[in-house]
Scaffold this motif. Structure first.
Motif, short mmCIF file in Angstrom:
data_model
loop_
_atom_site.label_atom_id
_atom_site.label_comp_id
_atom_site.label_asym_id
_atom_site.label_seq_id
_atom_site.Cartn_x
_atom_site.Cartn_y
_atom_site.Cartn_z
N ALA A 27 0.85 -1.20 0.00
CA ALA A 27 0.00 0.00 0.00
C ALA A 27 0.88 1.24 0.00
O ALA A 27 1.73 1.41 0.87
N ARG A 28 0.68 2.11 -0.98
CA ARG A 28 1.47 3.33 -1.09
C ARG A 28 0.55 4.54 -1.17
O ARG A 28 -0.60 4.44 -1.62
N GLU A 30 -2.03 7.23 -1.12
CA GLU A 30 -3.41 7.27 -0.64
C GLU A 30 -3.90 5.89 -0.21
O GLU A 30 -4.68 5.76 0.73
N TRP A 31 -3.43 4.87 -0.92
CA TRP A 31 -3.85 3.52 -0.55
C TRP A 31 -3.32 3.11 0.82
O TRP A 31 -3.97 2.37 1.55
N ALA A 32 -2.15 3.62 1.18
CA ALA A 32 -1.61 3.34 2.51
C ALA A 32 -2.49 3.98 3.57
O ALA A 32 -2.74 3.39 4.64
N VAL A 34 -5.70 4.60 3.20
CA VAL A 34 -6.94 3.80 3.22
C VAL A 34 -6.73 2.51 4.00
O VAL A 34 -7.57 2.11 4.81
N ALA A 35 -5.59 1.85 3.75
CA ALA A 35 -5.30 0.59 4.46
C ALA A 35 -5.22 0.82 5.96
O ALA A 35 -5.69 0.00 6.76
N GLU A 36 -4.62 1.94 6.37
CA GLU A 36 -4.52 2.24 7.80
C GLU A 36 -5.90 2.45 8.42
O GLU A 36 -6.19 1.94 9.51
N TYR A 210 -0.86 -7.09 6.59
CA TYR A 210 -0.69 -6.43 5.29
C TYR A 210 -0.21 -5.00 5.46
O TYR A 210 0.75 -4.56 4.80
N ALA A 211 -0.83 -4.26 6.38
CA ALA A 211 -0.45 -2.86 6.58
C ALA A 211 0.99 -2.75 7.09
O ALA A 211 1.76 -1.90 6.63
N SER A 214 3.51 -3.89 4.36
CA SER A 214 3.54 -2.87 3.31
C SER A 214 4.41 -1.69 3.72
O SER A 214 5.19 -1.18 2.92
#
Length: 334
Positions: A27-28, A30-32, A34-36, A210-211, A214
């Motif tokens: 996850a990078r 904005e996706w990081a 979102v994942a958080e 995953y978070a 990542s």
């Protein structure tokens, strides 16, 4: 097929697949973010469901089980640091200075919360006691970990972080209290659908893995070590985890704890929390190579999840014949 299922745990395969996905598609940006947020929401949902399922009497039984709480506390803040000091004294000279510091720092951290409770639930252990132990460990760790770091690692700087208390309160205690308030409305439904809590258990751990992995991939910490260094840290982490788990298992049985209590002690007392450990490291080791210092913690976190996934499955397969004491295990998740 039953033998094959024992050897190849489906949940362990899911954990491995999650790590592989994080390695290929971390996850990078904005996706990081979102994942958080998704991970935070999943953990909050987990504790909301625990709050809705556990009766106040069961919670009080967990808090008042002082022998169990003492075992977890002693493992987290006495046994672990002693083993960490011994391992560092013997093998520290073979590691990069930052990695050696990180290995000792790992041993000074509080327990995890979500995975300790989730695996205790999967293994049919004493969930109220695990909830109390893990939460209390984190609250005490906000003060004890910086004190231990200051005493055992004089090169560290920084101070005690109060933000960890806020994070624990908002992510864990508040959802749990809300779940308790909602218990009269949804408690019976959750008791009839026990698998729902189990899915959230497993799902929340997969999201945390995953978070976390990542973040390590994006930070590039894996590329800063050669294979031999990484292998040695991996083996030392296994050595530390194995020593603690074996000690806790033997001690629990020698001291006459029930199987449910043993499960809570082993899972809570053998964990180290990355969620609180990484933010603390950024403060305590300001200006140093924090990404390398937390590398042993990140590896240990993955190892403990894999080992506990297999161990929880083995515990869960034990016969139902021996009932647990009502006082300590009332209304536990299945």
């Amino acid at each position: 097929m039953s033998t094959l299922r024992r050897l190849i745990d489906p949940y362990l395969l899911m954990l491995i697949a999650t790590v592989a996905i994080a390695a290929v598609l971390p996850a990078r940006g904005e996706w990081a973010v979102v994942a958080e947020w998704v991970t935070t929401a999943a953990v909050a949902l987990l504790f909301f469901l625990y709050g809705a399922r556990l009766s106040p009497a069961a919670i009080w039984a967990g808090l008042s089980h002082w022998r169990l709480q003492s075992m977890v506390f002693a493992s987290t803040f006495v046994l672990f640091p002693l083993i960490g000091l011994a391992v560092n004294a013997v093998f520290g000279r073979f590691l990069a200075p930052e990695i050696a510091v990180g290995l000792l720092y790992l041993s000074l951290l509080p327990s995890t919360v979500q995975s300790s409770i989730a695996f205790t639930s999967i293994a049919r252990g004493n969930v109220p006691a695990a909830l109390c132990s893990a939460s209390l460990s984190n609250l005490l760790g906000v003060v004890l970990t910086p004190l231990l770091v200051t005493f055992l690692l004089p090169g560290a700087s920084g101070g005690i972080s109060l933000k960890a208390v806020e994070d624990i309160s908002l992510q864990i205690l508040l959802p749990f209290v809300l779940g308790q308030a909602a218990r009269p409305l949804i408690g019976a439904f959750l008791s009839r659908h026990a698998k729902l809590v189990g899915y959230v258990d497993r799902g929340s751990i997969l999201l945390v893995v995953y978070a976390a992995f990542s973040a390590g991939m994006v930070a590039g910490i894996w590329g800063k070590l050669d294979v031999l260094d990484l292998g040695l840290v991996f083996l030392l982490n296994i050595l530390v985890l194995g020593a603690v788990m074996v000690t806790l298992t033997i001690a629990s049985r020698r001291l006459g704890f029930s199987k449910e209590d043993e499960i809570a002690i082993v899972f809570c007392g053998s964990k180290k929390g990355m969620v609180s450990g990484i933010p603390m490291a950024a403060i305590l080791f300001a200006g140093q190579a924090v990404s390398l210092i937390v590398l042993p913690l990140m590896l240990f976190h993955q190892i403990q999840l894999f080992v506990c996934a297999v161990l929880a499955r083995r515990y869960a397969e034990r016969p139902e014949g021996e009932p647990a004491p009502v006082k300590e295990t009332a209304e536990l998740p299945a």
